[in-house]
Design a protein around this motif. Structure first.
Motif, PDB file in Angstrom:
ATOM      1  N   ILE A 103      32.956  46.528  54.467  1.00  0.00           N
ATOM      2  CA  ILE A 103      33.786  47.644  54.012  1.00  0.00           C
ATOM      3  C   ILE A 103      34.940  47.048  53.216  1.00  0.00           C
ATOM      4  N   ALA A 104      35.092  47.473  51.976  1.00  0.00           N
ATOM      5  CA  ALA A 104      36.134  46.941  51.101  1.00  0.00           C
ATOM      6  C   ALA A 104      37.151  48.023  50.776  1.00  0.00           C
ATOM      7  N   PRO A 105      38.445  47.688  50.743  1.00  0.00           N
ATOM      8  CA  PRO A 105      39.466  48.674  50.394  1.00  0.00           C
ATOM      9  C   PRO A 105      39.601  48.896  48.892  1.00  0.00           C
ATOM     10  N   SER A 106      38.836  48.135  48.108  1.00  0.00           N
ATOM     11  CA  SER A 106      38.860  48.312  46.653  1.00  0.00           C
ATOM     12  C   SER A 106      37.614  47.685  46.059  1.00  0.00           C
ATOM     13  N   GLN A 107      37.232  48.172  44.892  1.00  0.00           N
ATOM     14  CA  GLN A 107      36.106  47.584  44.194  1.00  0.00           C
ATOM     15  C   GLN A 107      36.433  46.158  43.758  1.00  0.00           C
ATOM     16  N   HIS A 108      37.698  45.918  43.463  1.00  0.00           N
ATOM     17  CA  HIS A 108      38.138  44.606  43.008  1.00  0.00           C
ATOM     18  C   HIS A 108      37.876  43.537  44.065  1.00  0.00           C
ATOM     19  N   VAL A 109      38.314  43.758  45.286  1.00  0.00           N
ATOM     20  CA  VAL A 109      38.143  42.729  46.318  1.00  0.00           C
ATOM     21  C   VAL A 109      36.677  42.588  46.713  1.00  0.00           C
TER      22      VAL A 109
ATOM     23  N   VAL B 103      59.570  44.992  43.611  1.00  0.00           N
ATOM     24  CA  VAL B 103      58.901  44.084  42.681  1.00  0.00           C
ATOM     25  C   VAL B 103      57.989  43.144  43.459  1.00  0.00           C
ATOM     26  N   LEU B 104      56.697  43.162  43.129  1.00  0.00           N
ATOM     27  CA  LEU B 104      55.745  42.242  43.758  1.00  0.00           C
ATOM     28  C   LEU B 104      54.669  41.871  42.720  1.00  0.00           C
ATOM     29  N   PRO B 105      54.949  40.879  41.873  1.00  0.00           N
ATOM     30  CA  PRO B 105      53.970  40.473  40.853  1.00  0.00           C
ATOM     31  C   PRO B 105      52.935  39.511  41.435  1.00  0.00           C
ATOM     32  N   SER B 106      52.149  39.996  42.383  1.00  0.00           N
ATOM     33  CA  SER B 106      51.241  39.170  43.174  1.00  0.00           C
ATOM     34  C   SER B 106      50.025  38.734  42.357  1.00  0.00           C
ATOM     35  N   TYR B 107      49.523  37.537  42.673  1.00  0.00           N
ATOM     36  CA  TYR B 107      48.323  37.044  42.009  1.00  0.00           C
ATOM     37  C   TYR B 107      47.054  37.611  42.629  1.00  0.00           C
ATOM     38  N   PHE B 108      47.111  37.971  43.905  1.00  0.00           N
ATOM     39  CA  PHE B 108      45.920  38.554  44.515  1.00  0.00           C
ATOM     40  C   PHE B 108      46.297  39.500  45.643  1.00  0.00           C
ATOM     41  N   GLU B 109      45.736  40.706  45.592  1.00  0.00           N
ATOM     42  CA  GLU B 109      45.855  41.703  46.656  1.00  0.00           C
ATOM     43  C   GLU B 109      44.494  42.359  46.831  1.00  0.00           C
ATOM     44  N   SER B 110      44.109  42.603  48.074  1.00  0.00           N
ATOM     45  CA  SER B 110      42.863  43.342  48.306  1.00  0.00           C
ATOM     46  C   SER B 110      43.085  44.838  48.162  1.00  0.00           C
TER      47      SER B 110
ATOM     48  N   SER C  40      51.478  43.776  39.836  1.00  0.00           N
ATOM     49  CA  SER C  40      50.751  42.826  39.007  1.00  0.00           C
ATOM     50  C   SER C  40      49.628  43.507  38.216  1.00  0.00           C
ATOM     51  N   SER C  41      49.326  42.945  37.072  1.00  0.00           N
ATOM     52  CA  SER C  41      48.183  43.430  36.288  1.00  0.00           C
ATOM     53  C   SER C  41      46.963  42.552  36.496  1.00  0.00           C
ATOM     54  N   ARG C  42      47.014  41.616  37.448  1.00  0.00           N
ATOM     55  CA  ARG C  42      45.986  40.589  37.561  1.00  0.00           C
ATOM     56  C   ARG C  42      45.031  40.778  38.736  1.00  0.00           C
ATOM     57  N   SER C  43      45.268  41.761  39.581  1.00  0.00           N
ATOM     58  CA  SER C  43      44.459  41.879  40.786  1.00  0.00           C
ATOM     59  C   SER C  43      43.972  43.319  40.944  1.00  0.00           C
ATOM     60  N   VAL C  44      44.135  43.889  42.132  1.00  0.00           N
ATOM     61  CA  VAL C  44      43.636  45.231  42.405  1.00  0.00           C
ATOM     62  C   VAL C  44      44.499  46.319  41.775  1.00  0.00           C
ATOM     63  N   GLU C  45      45.708  45.985  41.379  1.00  0.00           N
ATOM     64  CA  GLU C  45      46.687  47.000  40.962  1.00  0.00           C
ATOM     65  C   GLU C  45      46.215  47.898  39.815  1.00  0.00           C
ATOM     66  N   PRO C  46      45.575  47.368  38.760  1.00  0.00           N
ATOM     67  CA  PRO C  46      45.103  48.277  37.710  1.00  0.00           C
ATOM     68  C   PRO C  46      44.095  49.314  38.206  1.00  0.00           C
ATOM     69  N   GLU C  47      43.275  48.927  39.197  1.00  0.00           N
ATOM     70  CA  GLU C  47      42.306  49.871  39.764  1.00  0.00           C
ATOM     71  C   GLU C  47      43.007  51.040  40.439  1.00  0.00           C
ATOM     72  N   LEU C  48      44.152  50.773  41.070  1.00  0.00           N
ATOM     73  CA  LEU C  48      44.826  51.797  41.865  1.00  0.00           C
ATOM     74  C   LEU C  48      45.978  52.476  41.146  1.00  0.00           C
ATOM     75  N   PHE C  49      46.650  51.758  40.223  1.00  0.00           N
ATOM     76  CA  PHE C  49      47.931  52.253  39.706  1.00  0.00           C
ATOM     77  C   PHE C  49      48.013  52.395  38.189  1.00  0.00           C
ATOM     78  N   SER C  50      46.919  52.206  37.469  1.00  0.00           N
ATOM     79  CA  SER C  50      47.008  52.181  36.005  1.00  0.00           C
ATOM     80  C   SER C  50      47.541  53.479  35.420  1.00  0.00           C
ATOM     81  N   GLU C  51      47.353  54.582  36.131  1.00  0.00           N
ATOM     82  CA  GLU C  51      47.819  55.876  35.612  1.00  0.00           C
ATOM     83  C   GLU C  51      48.801  56.548  36.574  1.00  0.00           C
ATOM     84  N   VAL C  52      49.481  55.754  37.392  1.00  0.00           N
ATOM     85  CA  VAL C  52      50.419  56.318  38.362  1.00  0.00           C
ATOM     86  C   VAL C  52      51.830  56.262  37.795  1.00  0.00           C
ATOM     87  N   PRO C  53      52.489  57.405  37.615  1.00  0.00           N
ATOM     88  CA  PRO C  53      53.869  57.402  37.123  1.00  0.00           C
ATOM     89  C   PRO C  53      54.790  56.668  38.103  1.00  0.00           C
TER      90      PRO C  53
END
Length: 378
Positions: free
Chosen positions: A147-153, A280-287, A305-318
């Motif tokens: 079970i994964a909390p994101s497609q990224h991880v 502020v949390l510019p993390s290199y990896f988050e699940s 961060s734009s490098r891990s799961v964040e774009p999957e979850l937050f790319s369109e979040v104001p």
């Protein structure tokens, strides 16, 4: 349904995201009429005052050169406990690889991907030990379900271990929706009369603490009253404490404006968030990045961060800005942009918070997880 949740950091012991998830998930399962059991992996017993039963199994740590023996002894203890509890399903985290051998007879096993040691090792100070990588891989390989909390991880785990992970589901973790749920938390932080940025996580390279430090001189130059707080346990780099390196990066002229309270309780994190300007949390990896949602629930604008799961979850979040952790200028510009129009960002955060309530609710996570368990037991 009898469900075991293996956890290496169950509250109120010192814990991070795995402990927070297990505690919330177990309470939700119990409220739904099921029978959860926490199987705590620790070096010593602890008197838990919890409505959910907690069973402590010794981790057998400290056996120098005998990592394999420690896992074998743990497997034996788990088998004895299973005879007593007669669990239907046992869920374990990928971190640490605690089930590298065959499971107790008749027990279905689920691995929930919280981020393995193998995945985060490239961003830390120390390489992953070969034994731990092997334990994590075999735990994943022998599991009935991931079970994964994101497609990224899910994708990154499959690539890192060269496993297909053919039986898997993406089920988002639950997030806090009410910033006022803890009525026992203190009402002010030690810096409640000071404007500050907030970082929360392991204080080191992997979570982007050094990246933030590199951006701070430019931010401090244009905001002379601003401070920065790094919440969390410090790591080491090149044999030196991360706190020392961060002070060196920021410069001695700004030394009084950065703060390291260390590891604090969940309720104290909420207080620090309540009084911060932004998170502020510019993390290199988050699940999954639960702490981002906690910050949004507290009404804070977020830089992620734009490098891990964040774009999957937050790319369109104001109210959320995505930055490259390897680009300090991006980070400093995003901080300045939010500070210059903070009220607008805060309004956007409050407006978007309602959209999270269904997608990331505890009820939905439990319902989808139970559905996955039932499919295994058919």
């Amino acid at each position: 349904m009898r469900i075991g949740l293996l956890c290496n950091e169950y509250p109120p012991r010192k814990h991070g995201g795995i402990g927070t998830f297990c505690a919330d998930f177990a309470r939700g399962l119990q409220a739904s009429g099921h029978e959860p059991h926490i199987i705590e992996v620790q070096d010593s017993a602890f008197e838990h005052k919890s409505a959910v039963p907690v069973h402590t199994l010794h981790r057998y740590a400290g056996r120098r050169g005998n990592a394999l023996i420690s896992r074998l002894l743990f497997a034996r203890s788990l088998a004895r406990l299973q005879k007593k509890l007669r669990l239907d399903v046992l869920e374990v985290p990928d971190f640490g690889g605690w089930l590298p051998f065959s499971r107790p007879t008749g027990l279905r096993t689920v691995v929930r991907l919280h981020t393995s040691t193998t995945l985060i090792a490239p961003y830390g100070e120390h390489p992953v030990r070969r034994s731990i990588r092997s334990f994590e891989r075999n735990t994943l390989r022998r599991a009935d379900l991931w079970i994964a909390p994101s497609q990224h991880v899910l994708s990154e785990t499959s690539k890192a271990f060269r496993l297909p992970g053919t039986n898997n589901r993406v089920i988002y973790n639950p997030i806090p929706l009410d910033p006022n749920t803890n009525n026992h938390a203190p009402t002010s932080s030690p810096l409640s009369n000071t404007r500050y940025l907030l970082f929360a996580g392991w204080v080191g390279r992997a979570k982007g603490a050094f990246a933030l430090a590199e951006a701070l001189p430019a931010v401090f130059a244009t905001n002379p009253e601003l401070h920065c707080v790094f919440l969390g346990s410090p790591t080491t780099a090149a044999g030196r404490p991360a706190t020392e390196l961060i002070r060196e990066i920021v410069g001695p002229e700004h030394g009084a404006r950065i703060h390291f309270p260390g590891h604090v309780s969940r309720s104290e994190v909420e207080v620090w968030m309540k009084h911060a300007e932004l998170f502020v949390l510019p993390s290199y990896f988050e699940s999954f990045g639960l702490v981002y949602f906690e910050a949004l629930a507290a009404g804070l604008p977020v830089i992620a961060s734009s490098r891990s799961v964040e774009p999957e979850l937050f790319s369109e979040v104001p109210g959320v800005e995505l930055v490259d952790p390897d680009a300090p200028t991006q980070i400093s510009e995003a901080i300045s942009r939010i500070l210059s129009d903070r009220d607008s960002y805060v309004r956007s955060v409050h407006a978007s918070s309602k959209n999270f309530q269904q997608k990331f609710s505890l009820d939905r996570c439990i319902e989808e997880s139970l559905s996955a368990y039932r499919d295994l037991l058919k």
